[in-house]
Design an enzyme around this catalytic site. Structure first.
Site, PDB file in Angstrom:
ATOM      1  NE  ARG A 281      -3.833  -1.573   2.470  1.00 46.99           N
ATOM      2  CZ  ARG A 281      -5.139  -1.444   2.485  1.00 46.99           C
ATOM      3  NH1 ARG A 281      -5.685  -0.251   2.532  1.00 46.99           N
ATOM      4  NH2 ARG A 281      -5.914  -2.494   2.484  1.00 46.99           N
TER       5      ARG A 281
ATOM      6  NE  ARG B 277     -20.125  -0.226   0.360  1.00 46.30           N
ATOM      7  CZ  ARG B 277     -19.509  -1.420   0.354  1.00 46.30           C
ATOM      8  NH1 ARG B 277     -19.157  -1.983  -0.776  1.00 46.30           N
ATOM      9  NH2 ARG B 277     -19.237  -2.016   1.475  1.00 46.30           N
TER      10      ARG B 277
END
Ligand SMILES: [Zn+2]
Length: 214
Positions: A85, A124
């Site tokens: 990351r 969502r």
């Protein structure tokens, strides 16, 4: 390896691509859970940091990745999802893979712009009853705010709120987006358009792998 912003669909695409290549999908989330569940020394260390609300240090993470890559199912290849990351993690991974006599073949960047990420994530809605995730635009229940499956109330998780998404995008741009240049400089990066139907994105990913020779 897959790289892309939150909401790009990395987890979903990783499942399909790993199945296509017949290699294991390796994510740090899965590795953390497995080590913690099995009570390995690395899992115990990681849990101490997580319980304290701190980030697990790179050294612990990379050692878990090393152990995972040593398992027999990873011998013929693997797909990394969500790791590395940061540039220091990518450098540590390169060193680890070199020590193992291998290296990354290809890095697929799932390209989605910020507006699309916000649209995907902020729509969502999660059911309090059964946990199913709906979407106000792409997968709406018959009655607004009510789960079709169990009748439960739908709510917006903190992770899916606009201000949290904006912060996650800032962290991605600051910490993870530099990996695009890092792997680009190694000639390993292929960007694919990650918008549109899931199966179209998978097909683009598989075409990219095929043109590489995978
Ligand atoms: Zn439900």
């Amino acid at each position: 390896m897959l790289v892309g912003p939150p909401g790009a669909g990395k987890g979903t695409q990783a499942e399909f691509i790993a199945a296509h290549l017949a290699v294991p999908k390796i994510s740090t989330g899965d590795i953390f859970r497995a080590n913690v569940a099995q009570g390995t020394p690395l899992g115990i260390q990681a849990k101490q940091f997580m319980d304290a609300g701190q980030l697990v240090p790179d050294e612990v993470t990379i050692n878990m990745v090393r152990d995972r890559l040593a398992e027999p199912d990873a011998g013929d290849g693997f797909l990394l999802d969500g790791f590395p990351r940061t540039t220091p993690q990518a450098q540590a991974l390169d060193k680890l893979l070199a020590d193992l006599g291998t290296g990354l073949d290809l890095v697929l960047e799932l390209v989605v712009d910020d507006d699309e990420v916000i649209r995907r994530l902020s729509g969502r809605r999660t059911c309090r009853g059964c946990g199913k995730i709906w979407h106000v635009e792409f997968d709406a229940p018959n009655r607004e705010g009510v789960c079709d499956r169990c009748g439960g109330e739908l709510f917006q998780r903190d992770d899916d709120k606009a201000e949290t998404i904006a912060e996650r995008l800032r962290v991605y741009a600051r910490d993870t987006a530099p990996l695009v240049d890092y792997y680009g400089a190694q000639g390993k990066l292929v960007g694919i358009d990650a918008t549109g139907p899931v199966e179209d994105v998978t097909n683009r990913a598989i075409d990219a792998l095929r043109s590489y020779g995978g």
